[in-house]
Design an enzyme around this catalytic site. Structure first.
Site, mmCIF file in Angstrom:
data_model
loop_
_atom_site.group_PDB
_atom_site.id
_atom_site.type_symbol
_atom_site.label_atom_id
_atom_site.label_comp_id
_atom_site.label_asym_id
_atom_site.label_seq_id
_atom_site.Cartn_x
_atom_site.Cartn_y
_atom_site.Cartn_z
ATOM 1 N N HIS A 136 31.805 -4.754 -11.289
ATOM 2 C CA HIS A 136 32.109 -3.260 -9.381
ATOM 3 C C HIS A 136 32.481 -4.001 -8.696
ATOM 4 O O HIS A 136 32.895 -3.480 -7.605
ATOM 5 C CB HIS A 136 31.665 -2.017 -10.229
ATOM 6 C CG HIS A 136 29.780 -2.108 -9.318
ATOM 7 N ND1 HIS A 136 29.197 -2.274 -9.601
ATOM 8 C CD2 HIS A 136 29.749 -1.740 -7.922
ATOM 9 C CE1 HIS A 136 28.060 -2.043 -8.926
ATOM 10 N NE2 HIS A 136 28.239 -1.864 -7.747
ATOM 11 N N ASP A 166 29.015 -4.689 -16.493
ATOM 12 C CA ASP A 166 28.893 -4.571 -15.201
ATOM 13 C C ASP A 166 29.116 -5.905 -15.358
ATOM 14 O O ASP A 166 28.097 -5.772 -13.961
ATOM 15 C CB ASP A 166 28.558 -3.231 -14.382
ATOM 16 C CG ASP A 166 28.439 -3.414 -12.902
ATOM 17 O OD1 ASP A 166 29.189 -3.623 -12.674
ATOM 18 O OD2 ASP A 166 27.939 -2.427 -12.249
ATOM 19 N N SER A 249 24.207 -4.417 -4.545
ATOM 20 C CA SER A 249 24.677 -4.270 -6.054
ATOM 21 C C SER A 249 25.003 -5.853 -6.612
ATOM 22 O O SER A 249 25.302 -6.465 -5.742
ATOM 23 C CB SER A 249 25.458 -3.329 -6.395
ATOM 24 O OG SER A 249 25.471 -1.481 -6.414
#
Length: 408
Positions: A136, A166, A249
């Site tokens: 992402h 992911d 992230s």
């Protein structure tokens, strides 16, 4: 009566006397303070000071672990073309503007920062170095840049991405790379042990920020969603209370040996009823990360094996329905219930709706997450032995796995 009057008078006199005595003492005391607490006059040179030359050794295992990894952690910049839906662009298209056509083209081709995340360099080979980050973080990019821990900016290319886990792998020139991270065994972590998160919370302005917490849970099954808010299934992740914020992230979660035990992916900031939540971050376990990125480097994508069924956890079925519909023995407390069977390997192997899968290759699976985990240890084309209950009777069957369909 006379005696009473004397007593009352004495009481009043005592109070007055006390008041006079207290007031007198306060007056004297105030005069003394006025003379002893006055601000001194004269030079202020005596107010100078200096730092101490005493050195305190604050070295800890956390700081050592951070020093081991920090130079391998990067900021990942997702660059995208300017949004043509921007109000200024819409107005220009309606009313016209003074720019030439070449200028307009240049403007439409201009890239701008859409988002920022983190990543960690894990391999250096020849003139190439490889970075793992979240899918992402790079999704929708027209171009990518990474910022090294020393501030040097480099172009990056996508090697492969996987939306299910992911994860994504990027490649950069290895010339500026001085440090690469190593992966630890996420199966060996313990609940309560110290965990450190490194990344760029809120963007590269706060690059290489370190937060500390503990492992809150080794394997937590959570629902996953895509950028449109649609559910994409479940993921088994490490839960930690180390602070993870937007921008973290793709950064590493490390142990005190400086090994990467997970890739930070998400956090829970509020519950379904809007209750504020603190200290609930999640990381993709390193063992899964290594398996996925090796496949991405090799093939650029992940071909996952599939049974061709849809599943729910046995615990989601009421005890009455477990007896009346599934006809399960009371000794069976875990497993994954087949809710539908598509044309594919499961159907060919004789599996049917309401069969309850409890083992894969002789090992128990208590829920859908464990079944998926066991499944993903195999390759497309492998044959596995599935243990299951059909109408209350335990059976086994061999299933030859095919590529992932839209179901498990």
């Amino acid at each position: 009566m006379k005696n009473n009057k004397i007593i009352i008078t004495a009481a009043i006199a005592g109070l007055l006397g006390g008041g006079v005595a207290y007031g007198g003492a306060s007056f004297v005391q105030n005069r003394m303070e006025a003379t002893t607490t006055a601000v001194p006059t004269g030079s202020n040179k005596s107010g100078e000071t200096q730092t101490s030359n005493v050195k305190v050794n604050v070295s800890s295992q956390s700081s050592k672990a951070f020093s081991t990894v920090k130079d391998s952690v990067v900021s990942v910049i997702n660059l995208q073309k300017e949004n043509n839906n921007d109000p200024d662009n819409i107005l220009n298209s309606i009313f016209g503007d003074s720019e030439s056509s070449s200028s307009k083209k240049s403007s439409s081709d201009k890239l701008q920062t859409a988002s920022e995340g983190s990543g960690v360099i894990y391999k250096k080979s020849g003139d190439a170095a490889y970075i793992v980050t979240n899918n992402h973080v790079v999704s929708g990019s027209n171009s990518l840049e990474v910022i090294m821990s020393n501030g040097k900016k480099l172009p990056a290319k996508i090697v492969g991405t996987d939306s299910v886990t992911d994860l994504a792998v990027l490649k950069i020139n290895s010339a500026p790379v001085t440090t690469v991270a190593s992966f630890g065994d996420s199966d060996n972590i313990k609940v309560g042990e110290t965990a450190l998160a490194i990344g760029s919370p809120l963007g590269s302005e706060y690059a290489t920020s370190l937060t500390q917490g503990i492992i809150s849970a080794k394997k937590r099954t959570i629902e996953t969603y895509n950028s449109n808010g649609q559910g994409t299934g479940e993921a088994t992740v490490i839960q930690t209370d180390a602070a993870i914020n937007p921008g973290n992230s793709g950064g590493p979660l490390i142990n005190l040996a400086g090994q990467v035990i997970g890739i930070n992916s998400m956090k829970l900031s509020s519950s379904g009823n809007s209750t504020s939540v603190e200290g609930m971050g999640f990381a993709i376990p390193s063992n899964e990360v290594v398996s996925v990125i090796d496949q991405l480097v090799k093939n650029g994508k992940i071909d996952r094996p599939a049974l061709g069924v849809t599943l729910v956890d046995l615990t989601a079925i009421s005890s009455d329905q477990q007896k009346s519909i599934l006809k399960l023995p009371s000794s069976v407390t875990g497993g994954s219930v087949i809710m539908s069977v598509n044309a594919g390997p499961a159907k060919s192997a004789g599996l049917k709706k309401y069969d309850v899968v409890t083992k894969v290759d002789g090992k128990s699976v208590k829920d859908t997450a464990e079944l998926r985990e066991a499944l993903y240890k195999h390759k497309v084309g492998d044959t596995i032995k599935v243990g299951y209950y059909h109408n209350g009777k335990y059976k086994t069957t061999d299933v030859k796995l095919t590529k992932t369909a839209s179901t498990n």
